[in-house]
Scaffold this motif. Structure first.
Motif, PDB file in Angstrom:
ATOM      1  N   MET A  31       0.825  -1.209   0.000  1.00 28.69           N
ATOM      2  CA  MET A  31       0.000   0.000   0.000  1.00 28.69           C
ATOM      3  C   MET A  31       0.857   1.257   0.000  1.00 28.69           C
ATOM      4  N   SER A  32       2.003   1.194   0.689  1.00 28.55           N
ATOM      5  CA  SER A  32       2.891   2.359   0.704  1.00 28.55           C
ATOM      6  C   SER A  32       3.503   2.607  -0.667  1.00 28.55           C
ATOM      7  N   ILE A  33       3.766   1.538  -1.427  1.00 28.59           N
ATOM      8  CA  ILE A  33       4.285   1.698  -2.794  1.00 28.59           C
ATOM      9  C   ILE A  33       3.236   2.379  -3.666  1.00 28.59           C
ATOM     10  N   ALA A  34       1.992   1.893  -3.580  1.00 34.19           N
ATOM     11  CA  ALA A  34       0.908   2.516  -4.359  1.00 34.19           C
ATOM     12  C   ALA A  34       0.727   3.974  -3.962  1.00 34.19           C
ATOM     13  N   PHE A  35       0.802   4.247  -2.660  1.00 35.33           N
ATOM     14  CA  PHE A  35       0.648   5.625  -2.189  1.00 35.33           C
ATOM     15  C   PHE A  35       1.799   6.508  -2.685  1.00 35.33           C
ATOM     16  N   SER A  36       3.005   5.971  -2.683  1.00 31.67           N
ATOM     17  CA  SER A  36       4.162   6.733  -3.163  1.00 31.67           C
ATOM     18  C   SER A  36       4.026   7.050  -4.649  1.00 31.67           C
ATOM     19  N   LEU A  37       3.602   6.062  -5.435  1.00 31.85           N
ATOM     20  CA  LEU A  37       3.413   6.308  -6.871  1.00 31.85           C
ATOM     21  C   LEU A  37       2.322   7.356  -7.096  1.00 31.85           C
TER      22      LEU A  37
END
Length: 396
Positions: free
Chosen positions: A240-246
């Protein structure tokens, strides 16, 4: 409310001086069918984790994305939102739904159905352009150019039905090259009738939200398959943090200023910006598939198999490289964004993630996800620092 059964198309971009163009409810409803299409093409990749499987995934993804782009650029110029336009949009949605149904076996027994459904989508668009050109004299040269180029591509798609694989797919690629090249060679014609410079970036951003949504759904789906545990929960939070960062580095730093090059006939810069969103969307959707496999693998707490490792690392790297190109093009056009610095950040993190793909043979799922998530989160931190440093300059 609808504006009568049918009204002659008008040039919407002439109204921009009076009112900023925004997405209509019909366009938002139209996007829903692409949620299903993206889900199906991601499901295809889920069952074909290999280099050849990824290339096939790309071949299936491109017509879906291009169908959406075609409808978006037509609507930004000629959408009348009357009953006739709504019915044509409904037909397109049905054709795209059939396209989605045929995706899973779209390169095997359903390749005929995939091709015919795409032909239908593009055929409706060609009819729309011909009607618009008939009623809007100032746009006739542009609409005829699009109709001829897109019709040639459709003819090749139709021919491919009578050609056995793998030559059938070679014809698909040729047709897609013609499709993509038609706007690129329209130069001066587009300069006279440019798209809405506020509407298109909004619509492209909405499609990015669609593929980010698919990545989030993949996380939820993977966790739902397992009993909740510390490792699976940790990997899910990192995903989820990767998606949020993108999401952060796209929407906080990207604008549509390169599109304004179309007004000067600079189609190369403008379409590089637009076409860079294709690998970005491909990468985001593939990231969701990779994350789903990693969450399942986290229960075993062993090193990831090479296909899963390369998928997650390669997909995120594709996203970051695409963002680097977008930022660099934005900088060339002369926006206030520090495009070159942002592009360097993206390329650096993408290189680090690819090194993980090459040398991370013994990394466990949780360790790999921590490193990839940190590389993405670092982009957010660097963006915040860059924005903070630019504030004094802006206020001076």
């Amino acid at each position: 409310m609808t504006k009568g059964f049918w009204q002659p198309p008008r040039l919407r971009t002439l109204e921009e001086e009076e009112e900023e163009r925004r997405a209509t409810w019909l366009e938002l409803f139209y996007d829903l069918v692409f949620v299903a299409a993206i889900a199906e093409v991601a499901h295809y990749l889920d069952g074909h984790l290999s280099v050849s499987g990824f290339l096939c995934y790309v071949l299936l993804f491109v017509p879906i994305w291009w169908s959406w782009v075609g409808a978006t650029f037509y609507a930004t110029r000629f959408d009348t939102d009357d009953l006739g336009h709504r019915l044509l949009t409904l037909l397109q949605m049905v054709a795209i739904a059939v396209l989605a149904v045929n995706v899973h076996h779209g390169l095997n027994e359903n390749s005929d159905g995939f091709a015919l459904s795409y032909i239908t989508v593009r055929g409706i668009l060609i009819v729309q352009y011909l009607i618009a050109g008939y009623h809007v004299a100032i746009a006739r040269n542009l609409t005829n150019w699009y109709a001829r180029g897109f019709s040639l591509a459709v003819a090749i798609w139709l021919l491919s039905i009578f050609v056995p694989p793998p030559w059938r797919f070679a014809l698909w690629i040729l047709a897609l090259i013609i499709d993509f090249g038609t706007p690129l060679t329209a130069g001066k014609l587009v300069a006279k009738i440019p798209p809405s410079f506020s509407h298109v970036p909004e619509r492209v951003g909405l499609f990015t939200i669609i593929v980010l949504g698919e990545a989030v759904i993949s996380v939820v789906r993977a966790v739902a398959q397992l009993q909740w545990g510390i490792l699976s929960a940790g990997v899910a939070l990192l995903a989820m943090s990767i998606a949020f960062s993108l999401w952060w580095i796209y929407f906080d730093s990207v604008d549509g200023s390169p599109l304004r090059g179309m007004a000067a006939g600079k189609m190369g810069i403008s379409l590089t910006w637009l076409y860079s969103h294709l690998p970005l969307a491909i990468g985001i959707a593939a990231t969701g598939v990779g994350v789903e496999h990693i969450i399942v693998s986290s229960k075993k707490a062993i090193a990831l198999p090479s296909p899963e490792r390369w998928l997650i690392c390669g997909a995120v790297a594709i996203c970051l490289i695409s963002l680097a190109v977008i930022h660099l093009i934005t900088c060339i056009v002369g926006t206030k964004h520090r495009g070159k610095i942002l592009a360097a950040y993206r390329i650096g993190s993408a290189a680090f993630i690819l090194i993980l793909a090459i040398g991370g043979i013994n990394l466990s799922p949780i360790v790999l996800m921590v490193l990839v998530a940190l590389a993405c989160a670092l982009q957010v931190v660097l963006d915040l620092l860059a924005n903070r440093q630019s504030l004094p300059q802006a206020n001076s």
